[in-house]
Design a protein around this motif. Structure first.
Motif, PDB file in Angstrom:
ATOM      1  N   SER A  53      -0.409   2.914   4.428  1.00 57.96           N
ATOM      2  CA  SER A  53      -1.693   2.961   5.120  1.00 57.96           C
ATOM      3  C   SER A  53      -2.893   3.226   4.213  1.00 57.96           C
ATOM      4  O   SER A  53      -4.028   3.187   4.683  1.00 57.96           O
ATOM      5  CB  SER A  53      -1.657   4.048   6.206  1.00 57.96           C
ATOM      6  OG  SER A  53      -0.672   3.740   7.158  1.00 57.96           O
ATOM      7  N   LEU A  54      -2.670   3.512   2.937  1.00 58.16           N
ATOM      8  CA  LEU A  54      -3.769   3.790   2.008  1.00 58.16           C
ATOM      9  C   LEU A  54      -4.566   2.521   1.749  1.00 58.16           C
ATOM     10  O   LEU A  54      -3.992   1.473   1.461  1.00 58.16           O
ATOM     11  CB  LEU A  54      -3.225   4.354   0.693  1.00 58.16           C
ATOM     12  CG  LEU A  54      -4.245   4.794  -0.343  1.00 58.16           C
ATOM     13  CD1 LEU A  54      -5.054   5.980   0.182  1.00 58.16           C
ATOM     14  CD2 LEU A  54      -3.532   5.184  -1.633  1.00 58.16           C
TER      15      LEU A  54
ATOM     16  N   HIS B   6       0.841  -1.200   0.000  1.00 59.65           N
ATOM     17  CA  HIS B   6       0.000   0.000   0.000  1.00 59.65           C
ATOM     18  C   HIS B   6       0.871   1.243   0.000  1.00 59.65           C
ATOM     19  O   HIS B   6       1.917   1.290   0.609  1.00 59.65           O
ATOM     20  CB  HIS B   6      -0.915   0.028   1.230  1.00 59.65           C
ATOM     21  CG  HIS B   6      -1.858  -1.118   1.286  1.00 59.65           C
ATOM     22  ND1 HIS B   6      -2.997  -1.173   0.523  1.00 59.65           N
ATOM     23  CD2 HIS B   6      -1.834  -2.251   1.998  1.00 59.65           C
ATOM     24  CE1 HIS B   6      -3.639  -2.297   0.784  1.00 59.65           C
ATOM     25  NE2 HIS B   6      -2.945  -2.968   1.676  1.00 59.65           N
ATOM     26  N   SER B   7       0.407   2.268  -0.680  1.00 58.12           N
ATOM     27  CA  SER B   7       1.149   3.515  -0.718  1.00 58.12           C
ATOM     28  C   SER B   7       0.369   4.599  -0.002  1.00 58.12           C
ATOM     29  O   SER B   7      -0.592   4.313   0.701  1.00 58.12           O
ATOM     30  CB  SER B   7       1.443   3.896  -2.173  1.00 58.12           C
ATOM     31  OG  SER B   7       2.417   4.906  -2.192  1.00 58.12           O
TER      32      SER B   7
ATOM     33  N   PHE C 137     -13.018  11.167  -4.755  1.00 58.56           N
ATOM     34  CA  PHE C 137     -12.322  10.242  -5.645  1.00 58.56           C
ATOM     35  C   PHE C 137     -12.251   8.869  -4.988  1.00 58.56           C
ATOM     36  O   PHE C 137     -12.393   8.742  -3.768  1.00 58.56           O
ATOM     37  CB  PHE C 137     -10.914  10.754  -5.980  1.00 58.56           C
ATOM     38  CG  PHE C 137     -10.045  10.973  -4.776  1.00 58.56           C
ATOM     39  CD1 PHE C 137      -9.169   9.995  -4.357  1.00 58.56           C
ATOM     40  CD2 PHE C 137     -10.140  12.146  -4.042  1.00 58.56           C
ATOM     41  CE1 PHE C 137      -8.378  10.178  -3.227  1.00 58.56           C
ATOM     42  CE2 PHE C 137      -9.359  12.351  -2.916  1.00 58.56           C
ATOM     43  CZ  PHE C 137      -8.479  11.362  -2.504  1.00 58.56           C
ATOM     44  N   THR C 138     -12.038   7.853  -5.810  1.00 61.30           N
ATOM     45  CA  THR C 138     -11.980   6.481  -5.324  1.00 61.30           C
ATOM     46  C   THR C 138     -10.603   5.895  -5.577  1.00 61.30           C
ATOM     47  O   THR C 138     -10.048   6.027  -6.671  1.00 61.30           O
ATOM     48  CB  THR C 138     -13.057   5.627  -6.013  1.00 61.30           C
ATOM     49  OG1 THR C 138     -14.334   6.208  -5.715  1.00 61.30           O
ATOM     50  CG2 THR C 138     -13.032   4.190  -5.533  1.00 61.30           C
ATOM     51  N   VAL C 139     -10.074   5.259  -4.567  1.00 62.61           N
ATOM     52  CA  VAL C 139      -8.796   4.559  -4.646  1.00 62.61           C
ATOM     53  C   VAL C 139      -9.103   3.083  -4.801  1.00 62.61           C
ATOM     54  O   VAL C 139      -9.806   2.502  -3.972  1.00 62.61           O
ATOM     55  CB  VAL C 139      -7.951   4.809  -3.375  1.00 62.61           C
ATOM     56  CG1 VAL C 139      -6.737   3.895  -3.340  1.00 62.61           C
ATOM     57  CG2 VAL C 139      -7.552   6.265  -3.292  1.00 62.61           C
ATOM     58  N   GLY C 140      -8.601   2.504  -5.867  1.00 62.08           N
ATOM     59  CA  GLY C 140      -8.789   1.084  -6.096  1.00 62.08           C
ATOM     60  C   GLY C 140      -7.492   0.319  -5.951  1.00 62.08           C
ATOM     61  O   GLY C 140      -7.405  -0.659  -5.229  1.00 62.08           O
ATOM     62  N   ASP C 141      -6.465   0.782  -6.632  1.00 63.28           N
ATOM     63  CA  ASP C 141      -5.162   0.118  -6.644  1.00 63.28           C
ATOM     64  C   ASP C 141      -4.251   0.814  -5.642  1.00 63.28           C
ATOM     65  O   ASP C 141      -3.744   1.901  -5.898  1.00 63.28           O
ATOM     66  CB  ASP C 141      -4.568   0.172  -8.047  1.00 63.28           C
ATOM     67  CG  ASP C 141      -3.211  -0.498  -8.127  1.00 63.28           C
ATOM     68  OD1 ASP C 141      -2.777  -1.110  -7.128  1.00 63.28           O
ATOM     69  OD2 ASP C 141      -2.574  -0.400  -9.184  1.00 63.28           O
ATOM     70  N   THR C 142      -4.053   0.196  -4.502  1.00 58.68           N
ATOM     71  CA  THR C 142      -3.239   0.835  -3.471  1.00 58.68           C
ATOM     72  C   THR C 142      -1.757   0.528  -3.603  1.00 58.68           C
ATOM     73  O   THR C 142      -0.966   0.909  -2.746  1.00 58.68           O
ATOM     74  CB  THR C 142      -3.734   0.426  -2.061  1.00 58.68           C
ATOM     75  OG1 THR C 142      -3.666  -0.992  -1.953  1.00 58.68           O
ATOM     76  CG2 THR C 142      -5.144   0.930  -1.820  1.00 58.68           C
TER      77      THR C 142
END
Length: 119
Positions: free
Chosen positions: A58-59, A4-5, A93-98
């Motif tokens: 932690s994302l 995770h980034s 916004f949406t985070v899918g690929d962490t």
């Protein structure tokens, strides 16, 4: 190492050609019909927050909102004689690929704004 980034932001004032200092930024995670405040920060002289809004590692996949309090910034440039056009700028916004780092900047003028997903 965790795959995770993190999440970072910055604010640019393109009308004045410089970073926007002193902008309060709030980060929320959207949870159903509600939202949970995760953190808040203020932009520095480079228009960036001093630390990531979400630290590396932690994302999590989720929908987030960044709320930028821009009215006080614009009022500081003599706009006090009339209310600023922009008050709060909220980016959802949406985070899918962490596995990737997310950088979500705000590019603004007193009358408009835009954003993009940076790295």
């Amino acid at each position: 190492m965790n795959a995770h980034s993190g999440l970072t932001t910055h604010v640019l004032d393109t009308a004045r050609g410089r970073p926007a200092r002193g902008i309060r930024v709030e980060l929320f995670q959207i949870e159903g019909a509600g939202r949970r405040k995760m953190t808040e920060a203020v932009t520095n002289t480079d228009g960036r927050t001093d630390a990531p809004l979400i630290e590396r590692g932690s994302l999590q996949p989720a929908t987030y909102e960044l709320t930028f309090h821009v009215a006080p910034y614009f009022e500081g440039f003599g706009a006090a004689s009339q209310p600023p056009f922009l008050d709060l700028v909220t980016l959802r916004f949406t985070v899918g690929d962490t596995a990737d780092h997310y950088h979500v900047p705000l590019i603004m003028t007193p009358w408009s704004y835009s954003t993009y997903r940076g790295s």
